[in-house]
Structures are given as structure tokens and as C-alpha cells.
Enzyme design. Structure first.
Site, mmCIF file in Angstrom:
data_model
loop_
_atom_site.group_PDB
_atom_site.id
_atom_site.type_symbol
_atom_site.label_atom_id
_atom_site.label_comp_id
_atom_site.label_asym_id
_atom_site.label_seq_id
_atom_site.Cartn_x
_atom_site.Cartn_y
_atom_site.Cartn_z
ATOM 1 N N GLU A 75 35.126 45.591 40.536
ATOM 2 C CA GLU A 75 35.629 44.742 41.478
ATOM 3 C C GLU A 75 36.679 44.021 40.492
ATOM 4 O O GLU A 75 36.487 43.511 39.503
ATOM 5 C CB GLU A 75 34.693 43.725 41.820
ATOM 6 C CG GLU A 75 35.553 42.723 42.920
ATOM 7 C CD GLU A 75 34.793 41.875 43.602
ATOM 8 O OE1 GLU A 75 33.868 42.344 44.118
ATOM 9 O OE2 GLU A 75 35.143 40.709 44.138
ATOM 10 N N ASP A 150 46.069 38.214 43.857
ATOM 11 C CA ASP A 150 47.166 37.142 44.028
ATOM 12 C C ASP A 150 48.515 37.580 44.658
ATOM 13 O O ASP A 150 49.152 38.858 44.238
ATOM 14 C CB ASP A 150 47.520 36.666 42.582
ATOM 15 C CG ASP A 150 46.319 35.931 41.862
ATOM 16 O OD1 ASP A 150 46.014 35.024 42.662
ATOM 17 O OD2 ASP A 150 46.337 36.038 40.612
HETATM 18 C C1 LIG Z 1 43.583 34.998 44.906
HETATM 19 S S1 LIG Z 1 42.228 35.164 43.781
HETATM 20 C C2 LIG Z 1 40.890 35.894 44.916
HETATM 21 C C3 LIG Z 1 39.721 35.926 44.176
HETATM 22 C C4 LIG Z 1 38.419 36.602 44.840
HETATM 23 N N1 LIG Z 1 38.701 38.256 44.895
HETATM 24 C C5 LIG Z 1 38.440 36.083 46.376
HETATM 25 O O1 LIG Z 1 38.910 36.814 47.355
HETATM 26 O O2 LIG Z 1 37.979 34.990 46.715
HETATM 27 C C6 LIG Z 1 43.014 36.539 42.762
HETATM 28 C C7 LIG Z 1 42.033 36.643 41.423
HETATM 29 O O3 LIG Z 1 42.236 37.675 40.687
HETATM 30 C C8 LIG Z 1 42.623 37.111 39.305
HETATM 31 N N2 LIG Z 1 43.361 38.246 38.935
HETATM 32 C C9 LIG Z 1 44.669 38.380 38.938
HETATM 33 N N3 LIG Z 1 45.286 39.197 38.309
HETATM 34 C C10 LIG Z 1 44.359 39.891 37.590
HETATM 35 C C11 LIG Z 1 44.160 40.839 36.568
HETATM 36 N N4 LIG Z 1 45.335 41.436 36.214
HETATM 37 N N5 LIG Z 1 43.053 41.011 35.880
HETATM 38 C C12 LIG Z 1 41.693 40.392 36.179
HETATM 39 N N6 LIG Z 1 41.791 39.384 37.220
HETATM 40 C C13 LIG Z 1 43.093 39.157 37.893
HETATM 41 C C14 LIG Z 1 42.791 36.023 39.323
HETATM 42 O O4 LIG Z 1 42.232 35.279 38.125
HETATM 43 C C15 LIG Z 1 42.199 35.356 40.646
HETATM 44 O O5 LIG Z 1 40.976 34.615 40.309
#
Ligand SMILES: C[S@@+](CC[C@H](N)C(=O)[O-])C[C@H]1O[C@@H](n2cnc3c(N)ncnc32)[C@H](O)[C@@H]1O
Length: 250
Positions: A75, A150
Site C-alpha cells: 500500500e 495526493d
Molecule cells: C491524500 S493522502 C491519503 C492517505 C490515505 N491513503 C487515505 O486515503 O487516508 C496521501 C498520502 O500519500 C503519501 N505520499 C504521497 N506521495 C508519496 C510517496 N511518493 N511515497 C510515499 N508516500 C507518499 C502522503 O504522505 C499522504 O499521507
């Protein structure tokens, strides 16, 4: 994208997506401090040895990592990890690898994993692009889940969106044949981008049959409360994986 884009080609493209020599990679996240509770802070040091996996530019031995041979689900961007933990608890026969960069989310997930006694879970704190490119062996994953990436809604930020051709090439080569790339977003134009990019990957085909119910993520609950539509797209990895040393797909 060419029909024979392999992991190495994707690596080069991903390391330097702008194409200009020496420029830093464009990341899909901005490191935010975020507020951490004292318990989360402690979890990051005390529980990391139990669940954490260091980033290193070398393939992981997944059997060694989990101490058994079981299908592995990755994930990406698990946020606070609640949905990931629910999946791991509900499916003890599967192993779960979560990637996140945000300290408070990781701290929360560590605390809950320990409290709930979840064993089939490991976490990596690093950019998922590097992890998939460098640490995930070809053809090793049953599923890659990308729930609410994001959205980067502003046009000038679109290049930061995770779902780009090079990223999808890495995803496809990391999945076992029949493995799934599962995406969910509540941004209509990101859903369109996902469709367009994945359609162009020769190894992935959309699945139209219904998929099992998954647990709601934190961002999903927020979107639902605001009345957002949900765009859920699942793709399946086709074809056999290449033989050892052979990087081209036919
Ligand atoms: C909009 S949030 C969604 C979090 C979770 N999946 C949810 O639906 O509640 C996007 C998450 O992806 C993480 N993220 C973004 N780009 C990433 C990357 N390249 N590697 C790891 N995590 C990443 C961010 O830190 C953030 O916590």
C-alpha cells in the site's frame, strides 16, 4: 511509452523526470512536519525495529522479511494506516507492506499495529517511487494499492502526481502475473489521468468485474462527508514475467 519499457528504463526516466541532467527528482509529496503526539514519537523509535524496513537501493527478500512465503500486498501512501491495519487483520494469510513518508501517520500506524497485535505488516518510510524501483523484486507482488493519492489539483503541480507513465511501468513490472493495481481517487481529472496512463501500459488491463469490499480510508471518509464521487479503478497484470536477466516483455 514504448511497449518494451522495462524497470531499468523506467528507473532512468523516474530518477530524472524533467529530462535535464542533474536536476532533482520531482516528488509527489512535500515533507510536512505535522503535529506528533508523544506516544507517536516514542513509537517511531521503540516500535520501528519491530515493523520498520530501511530504504536501501537493493532488492528485498520478501520471504525473509515476513519470515514466510505468502502473497504480498503493497500500500502506497497509507496515511494513518487504519485501513491498512484492518486489511492486515482481516487477511492473516497475506503479508502487507506499507509505504508512507509522513511521521505522524507512521507513528499512529506503529502504535495501532502493536496494540492490535498485527504481525503480517512491515512499513517503509521513504518515497514509494524509489522503493518500488529499487527494493521490490520484479513480479513479486499480489497487489499494489494506491488509495487517495495526493491530488495536486493545480495545473502547474500536475507533474507531482504519482501516476505517471514511468511510475506505472514500475508498478506493472513489480506485480506478479494476475496481480492487481488498485487505485481510488475522488478527483475526476486524476481518475481520467490514471485511465489514460494505465491504458498506455501494455502489461496492465482494466478489470470490470466487481471487487471485494475494502475498508474505508481516512481521506475517503472525509470525501464522503463532503459528497465527493469515488473513482475506483482496478487493473490486472497480464503476461508472464520475464526470465532472469531478461528485461524485455514481449
Ligand atoms: C491524500 S493522502 C491519503 C492517505 C490515505 N491513503 C487515505 O486515503 O487516508 C496521501 C498520502 O500519500 C503519501 N505520499 C504521497 N506521495 C508519496 C510517496 N511518493 N511515497 C510515499 N508516500 C507518499 C502522503 O504522505 C499522504 O499521507
Amino acid at each position: 511509452m514504448s511497449g518494451t519499457l522495462d524497470k531499468q528504463q523506467a528507473v532512468r526516466a523516474t530518477k530524472n523526470p524533467s529530462g535535464s541532467q542533474g536536476s532533482p527528482a520531482i516528488r509527489s509529496f512535500v515533507r510536512r512536519r505535522g503535529r506528533m503526539t508523544e506516544a507517536q514519537r516514542r513509537a517511531l523509535s521503540d516500535l520501528w525495529p519491530k515493523y520498520g524496513v530501511a530504504y536501501a537501493p537493493a532488492p528485498l527478500d520478501l520471504q525473509d522479511l515476513f519470515g514466510r512465503d505468502a502473497p504480498c500486498i503493497l500500500e502506497i501512501g497509507f496515511g494513518n494506516g487504519d485501513a491498512l491495519l484492518t486489511q492486515a487483520r482481516q487477511n492473516p494469510d497475506l503479508d502487507y507492506l506499507g509505504i508512507e513518508v509522513h511521521d505522524p501517520g507512521i507513528g499512529h500506524c506503529l502504535l495501532e499495529a502493536n496494540r492490535q497485535g498485527v504481525e503480517n505488516l512491515r512499513l517503509i518510510q521513504h518515497d514509494a517511487v524509489d522503493v518500488i524501483r529499487d527494493q521490490i523484486p520484479n513480479g513479486s507482488l499480489r497487489s499494489i494499492n494506491l488509495f487517495y493519492p495526493d491530488p495536486w489539483p493545480k495545473k502547474r503541480h500536475r507533474k507531482r502526481r504519482l501516476v505517471q507513465p514511468e511510475f506505472v511501468a514500475l508498478v506493472a513490472t513489480s506485480l506478479e502475473p494476475g496481480g492487481r493495481f488498485h487505485t481510488v481517487t475522488d478527483w475526476p481529472d486524476y481518475a481520467e489521468q490514471i485511465t489514460a496512463v494505465v491504458d498506455n501500459n501494455p502489461l496492465l488491463a482494466p478489470i470490470t468485474t466487481p471487487h471485494p469490499k475494502r475498508s474505508t480510508t481516512r481521506f475517503e471518509a472525509r470525501g464522503e462527508a463532503l459528497g465527493h464521487d469515488v473513482f475506483e479503478q482496478v487493473y490486472q497484470r497480464m503476461l508472464d514475467i520475464p526470465k532472469a536477466g531478461e528485461k524485455e516483455y514481449k
